[in-house]
Motif scaffolding. Structure first.
Motif, PDB file in Angstrom:
ATOM      1  N   SER A 129       0.822  -1.202   0.000  1.00  0.00           N
ATOM      2  CA  SER A 129       0.000   0.000   0.000  1.00  0.00           C
ATOM      3  C   SER A 129       0.863   1.263   0.000  1.00  0.00           C
ATOM      4  O   SER A 129       0.593   2.228  -0.732  1.00  0.00           O
ATOM      5  CB  SER A 129      -0.929   0.002   1.214  1.00  0.00           C
ATOM      6  N   PHE A 132       2.470   1.851  -3.412  1.00  0.00           N
ATOM      7  CA  PHE A 132       1.473   2.393  -4.339  1.00  0.00           C
ATOM      8  C   PHE A 132       1.248   3.883  -4.092  1.00  0.00           C
ATOM      9  O   PHE A 132       1.141   4.674  -5.036  1.00  0.00           O
ATOM     10  CB  PHE A 132       0.153   1.623  -4.190  1.00  0.00           C
ATOM     11  N   ARG A 133       1.199   4.268  -2.835  1.00  0.00           N
ATOM     12  CA  ARG A 133       0.980   5.679  -2.512  1.00  0.00           C
ATOM     13  C   ARG A 133       2.158   6.533  -2.969  1.00  0.00           C
ATOM     14  O   ARG A 133       1.979   7.629  -3.527  1.00  0.00           O
ATOM     15  CB  ARG A 133       0.773   5.837  -1.003  1.00  0.00           C
ATOM     16  N   TRP A 137      -0.267   6.037  -7.073  1.00  0.00           N
ATOM     17  CA  TRP A 137      -1.364   5.147  -7.446  1.00  0.00           C
ATOM     18  C   TRP A 137      -2.331   5.016  -6.274  1.00  0.00           C
ATOM     19  O   TRP A 137      -2.081   5.487  -5.170  1.00  0.00           O
ATOM     20  CB  TRP A 137      -0.833   3.766  -7.832  1.00  0.00           C
ATOM     21  N   ASP A 138      -3.434   4.324  -6.524  1.00  0.00           N
ATOM     22  CA  ASP A 138      -4.446   4.114  -5.482  1.00  0.00           C
ATOM     23  C   ASP A 138      -3.893   3.158  -4.422  1.00  0.00           C
ATOM     24  O   ASP A 138      -3.450   2.046  -4.742  1.00  0.00           O
ATOM     25  CB  ASP A 138      -5.718   3.535  -6.097  1.00  0.00           C
ATOM     26  N   ASP A 139      -3.904   3.591  -3.169  1.00  0.00           N
ATOM     27  CA  ASP A 139      -3.401   2.750  -2.085  1.00  0.00           C
ATOM     28  C   ASP A 139      -4.504   2.402  -1.095  1.00  0.00           C
ATOM     29  O   ASP A 139      -4.225   2.061   0.047  1.00  0.00           O
ATOM     30  CB  ASP A 139      -2.258   3.457  -1.350  1.00  0.00           C
ATOM     31  N   GLY A 140      -5.753   2.469  -1.520  1.00  0.00           N
ATOM     32  CA  GLY A 140      -6.892   2.303  -0.629  1.00  0.00           C
ATOM     33  C   GLY A 140      -7.265   0.868  -0.351  1.00  0.00           C
ATOM     34  O   GLY A 140      -6.449  -0.062  -0.480  1.00  0.00           O
ATOM     35  N   VAL A 142      -9.172  -1.350  -1.888  1.00  0.00           N
ATOM     36  CA  VAL A 142      -9.097  -2.349  -2.960  1.00  0.00           C
ATOM     37  C   VAL A 142      -7.660  -2.843  -3.126  1.00  0.00           C
ATOM     38  O   VAL A 142      -7.408  -4.050  -3.249  1.00  0.00           O
ATOM     39  CB  VAL A 142      -9.623  -1.761  -4.284  1.00  0.00           C
ATOM     40  N   THR A 143      -6.708  -1.917  -3.121  1.00  0.00           N
ATOM     41  CA  THR A 143      -5.295  -2.296  -3.252  1.00  0.00           C
ATOM     42  C   THR A 143      -4.867  -3.216  -2.110  1.00  0.00           C
ATOM     43  O   THR A 143      -4.190  -4.232  -2.332  1.00  0.00           O
ATOM     44  CB  THR A 143      -4.409  -1.039  -3.260  1.00  0.00           C
ATOM     45  N   LYS A 144      -5.269  -2.872  -0.905  1.00  0.00           N
ATOM     46  CA  LYS A 144      -4.892  -3.693   0.247  1.00  0.00           C
ATOM     47  C   LYS A 144      -5.538  -5.075   0.181  1.00  0.00           C
ATOM     48  O   LYS A 144      -4.908  -6.079   0.528  1.00  0.00           O
ATOM     49  CB  LYS A 144      -5.291  -2.983   1.538  1.00  0.00           C
TER      50      LYS A 144
END
Length: 497
Positions: A129, A132-133, A137-140, A142-144
């Motif tokens: 995560s 990605f941050r 990129w998206d680290d929210g 969904v990514t986790k």
């Protein structure tokens, strides 16, 4: 026609003894799983944890090397039992505790290994995560979730597959993570501030001991209950010195280097030191150029997965040793469910990682140290191979319940918990610890000895010396009895498990 042992996709061995035809390899092969499981960049974060005790660079370096090497030396001694008995660690422990008496340390071992695999899986998700941050990129959520699914699939898949797959996987993890870790060290070296490091004040003897115990519990003592699980496939003729040496060297090499480098980095930056407490792996990305973030994610995740894979394999064996009668692959799957549930809590609900993590290490480190003291002494007292079949027979030479060993673990734990404190007060239900610090004149829960974690060392010494003094005759008596049929006395239900 080839006579080489068959490499199976899924290991069917449970807690039964490895057959003569399936024993293979050389002691040097132990280097790969132990090195791969301990080259995790989490070792860099331990540099911050060590400095948290308020000690100098020299003190931190000595504490790191001594704590890492000594704790993995304990693993090396336990690994001797695997070669002698060709069974998992927590089955061989029955020689000291009795067949059913050993269910207590087996249960403790299961909790410890499940806890470790949960922590490592959660850290792999958090590291993903953060990378990605940093990349924008998206680290929210969904990514986790996707990261958790991938990590869980790797860990559980390898745990279910078993020994052969794990040994091959760990070889690849060793090569990839070793190369990328060296690159990481080269890239972050300019961040080291020698002036800031020289200004670090020296800590008291209590602070040094506290840091030493943290290193021991975070490394070798976290693996000692699994140390024979990988040497059990070696032939009986394998070198004992080689087993001890390669286990110790493979386990200690990477952590000894990584923690010292972590001390250099954390001591150079107060901000990094603070950030590591919240995200031990992700905080390390702040020192990197953008182009290396993806390779860093690879080295971080593979290193953490390598440790979690060994844990889930050994936790499954510990579950069987505790008396649960299911096939070994299913036991690994069950532990995987606990791992995923725990990782979900850490990733999505916990507000802090380091506080409950250190509380976990010290709290379970006390009874595990007591057990390790008993078992290491028991291994050193023995001169012959184990009577394999009788490790499963409560009417055999090892008995049903050996109360002396159990009493040593209970006494060592009671003394140990009385001499440690829940440093950060999280979770609050562990704040009862440290109840002997006042009565023994050590300053109480807020005194100079409150954070020394002295109880872990006391528990280890109680178990070790107590066994050396009380068990010598019983061990000689066990070894003087004639060996009957090696497997004939094993209960059918245990063989099926």
């Amino acid at each position: 026609m080839s006579t080489a042992p068959e490499v199976r996709a899924v290991e069917r061995q449970g807690i039964d003894v490895i057959a003569e035809s399936e024993r293979k390899g050389r002691p040097r092969g132990l280097f790969w799983p132990w090195f791969a499981a301990n080259i995790s960049v989490l070792g860099l974060s331990y540099g911050s944890f060590v400095l948290g005790f308020g000690i100098s660079l020299l003190q931190a370096t000595i504490v790191t090397v001594v704590g890492v090497v000594f704790s993995f030396l304990l693993c090396g001694v336990v690994a001797i039992a695997g070669k002698r008995g060709s069974a998992p660690t927590m089955v061989l422990s029955r020689a000291a505790f009795g067949v059913r008496g050993n269910r207590l340390p087996s249960f403790l071992s299961w909790i410890l290994t499940v806890g470790w695999e949960t922590a490592l899986a959660a850290l792999a998700v958090l590291a993903t995560s953060t990378v990605f941050r940093e990349l924008g990129w998206d680290d929210g959520v969904v990514t986790k979730l996707v990261a958790l699914v991938v990590v869980a699939a790797l860990v559980i898949g390898a745990g279910v597959a078993g020994f052969d797959v794990i040994m091959r996987l760990q070889t690849w993890i060793t090569v990839v993570t070793a190369v990328l870790t060296v690159v990481y060290i080269v890239l972050v070296a300019p961040s080291i501030d020698l002036g800031a490091l020289a200004a670090l004040p020296s800590g008291s003897a209590q602070n040094v001991i506290g840091a030493l115990v943290l290193v021991m519990t975070g490394f070798g003592l976290g693996w000692v209950n699994a140390a024979a699980d990988y040497s059990r496939y070696l032939p009986r003729t394998a070198s004992t010195r080689g087993v001890v040496g390669w286990t110790t060297f493979g386990g200690a090499l990477a952590p000894a280097i990584l923690v010292v480098i972590g001390v250099l980095l954390a001591g150079s930056s107060k901000q990094l030191n603070t950030d590591i407490a919240a995200d031990p792996i992700g905080a390390l990305t702040t020192l990197l150029p953008v182009w290396f973030l993806v390779p860093f994610a690879i080295v971080a995740i593979l290193g953490l997965v390598g440790g979690a894979v060994l844990d889930i394999y050994s936790s499954g064996l510990a579950l069987l040793s505790a008396g649960v009668r299911i096939p070994r692959p299913l036991a690994a799957g069950v532990d995987g469910v606990f791992m995923v549930a725990g990782a979900i809590y850490v990733v999505f609900f916990a507000t802090d990682f380091i506080s409950p993590f250190q509380a976990f290490l010290v709290t379970l480190g006390v009874p595990v140290a007591a057990w390790a003291g008993v078992f290491v002494a028991d291994v050193l007292l023995r001169r012959r191979a184990y009577a394999e079949g009788e490790l499963h027979d409560r009417r055999g030479r090892y008995g049903d319940v050996r109360w002396g060993a159990i009493v040593l673990v209970v006494v060592g734990t009671a003394l140990g918990w009385g001499l440690v404190t829940n440093t950060y007060g999280v979770p609050s239900w562990l704040n009862w610890q440290g109840y002997l610090l006042g009565p023994l004149g050590l300053g109480g829960r807020t005194g100079a000895w409150a954070y020394a974690n002295l109880g872990v060392l006391v528990a280890l010494v109680v178990g070790f010396l107590g066994t050396l003094l009380s068990a010598r005759r019983s061990v000689r008596r066990q070894e003087s009895l004639p060996v009957t049929e090696p497997i004939g006395s094993v209960p059918d239900a245990e063989l099926r498990a």
